[in-house]
Design a protein around this motif. Structure first.
Motif, short mmCIF file in Angstrom:
data_model
loop_
_atom_site.label_atom_id
_atom_site.label_comp_id
_atom_site.label_asym_id
_atom_site.label_seq_id
_atom_site.Cartn_x
_atom_site.Cartn_y
_atom_site.Cartn_z
N GLU A 156 0.83 -1.20 0.00
CA GLU A 156 0.00 0.00 0.00
C GLU A 156 0.87 1.25 0.00
OE1 GLU A 156 -2.06 -2.89 3.02
OE2 GLU A 156 -0.03 -2.22 2.50
N CYS B 76 -2.75 0.22 -3.95
CA CYS B 76 -2.31 -1.10 -3.53
C CYS B 76 -1.77 -1.82 -4.75
CB CYS B 76 -3.46 -1.88 -2.92
SG CYS B 76 -3.08 -3.62 -2.55
N TRP C 276 -10.30 -3.21 0.88
CA TRP C 276 -9.64 -2.33 1.84
C TRP C 276 -10.30 -2.51 3.18
CZ3 TRP C 276 -5.28 0.41 0.88
CH2 TRP C 276 -4.94 0.63 -0.45
N ARG D 286 -10.19 -4.66 13.28
CA ARG D 286 -10.08 -4.34 11.86
C ARG D 286 -11.47 -4.43 11.24
NH1 ARG D 286 -4.98 -6.78 8.71
NH2 ARG D 286 -4.13 -5.92 10.65
N TYR E 54 -5.50 -1.20 5.28
CA TYR E 54 -4.87 -2.40 4.74
C TYR E 54 -5.56 -2.82 3.45
CZ TYR E 54 -2.91 -2.98 9.43
OH TYR E 54 -2.24 -2.79 10.62
N TRP F 146 -2.48 -10.00 2.59
CA TRP F 146 -2.59 -8.68 3.19
C TRP F 146 -1.34 -7.86 2.92
CZ3 TRP F 146 -6.88 -6.96 5.85
CH2 TRP F 146 -7.85 -7.92 6.17
N GLN G 101 1.02 -4.40 4.22
CA GLN G 101 1.59 -4.03 5.52
C GLN G 101 0.83 -2.88 6.16
OE1 GLN G 101 2.68 -2.93 2.66
NE2 GLN G 101 3.03 -0.76 2.99
N GLY G 102 0.00 -2.20 5.41
CA GLY G 102 -0.81 -1.11 5.93
C GLY G 102 -0.20 0.25 5.68
#
Length: 124
Positions: free
Chosen positions: A6, A22, A36, A45, A98, A114, A116-117
């Motif tokens: 991201e 992303c 997302w 989350r 994320y 996923w 890493q944010g």
């Protein structure tokens, strides 16, 4: 394996806009559901938006009620990239965002891959 990275987070004032990206690499698939999620401090989350293949060269987009009308998810399969355009941002949108990918569409966090944010902070 599929890798997600991201970018685009940052600090913005309330009412402002940000666009998250992303980038996917590895075993990408245009048929994968891309989503997302976000996680604020001390909270679970939560689902924000997702896009999935719906046939006939179109994609279905789904949004959480809290962002509907303000956020837009899109994807560029040629670039293996998914975007989240966020407008009219509010302080309550502050979270780590994320990106996630999965062969099957779902609103739950049960995604196989996923990123890493990226931090999004909205000041009042």
């Amino acid at each position: 394996q599929l890798q997600l990275v991201e970018s685009g987070g940052g600090l913005v004032q309330a009412g402002g806009s940000l666009r998250l990206s992303c980038a996917a690499s590895g075993r990408t698939s245009s048929n994968y559901a891309m989503a997302w999620f976000r996680q604020a401090p001390g909270k679970e989350r939560e689902f924000v938006a997702a896009t999935r293949w719906s046939g006939r060269n179109t994609y279905y987009a789904d949004y959480a009620d809290s962002v509907k009308g303000r956020f837009t998810i899109s994807r560029d399969n040629a670039k293996n990239t998914v975007y989240l355009q966020m407008n009219s941002l509010k302080p309550e949108d502050t979270a780590v965002y994320y990106c996630a990918a999965n062969p099957i569409y779902t609103r739950t966090i049960e995604y196989d891959y996923w990123g890493q944010g990226t931090q999004v902070t909205v000041s009042s």
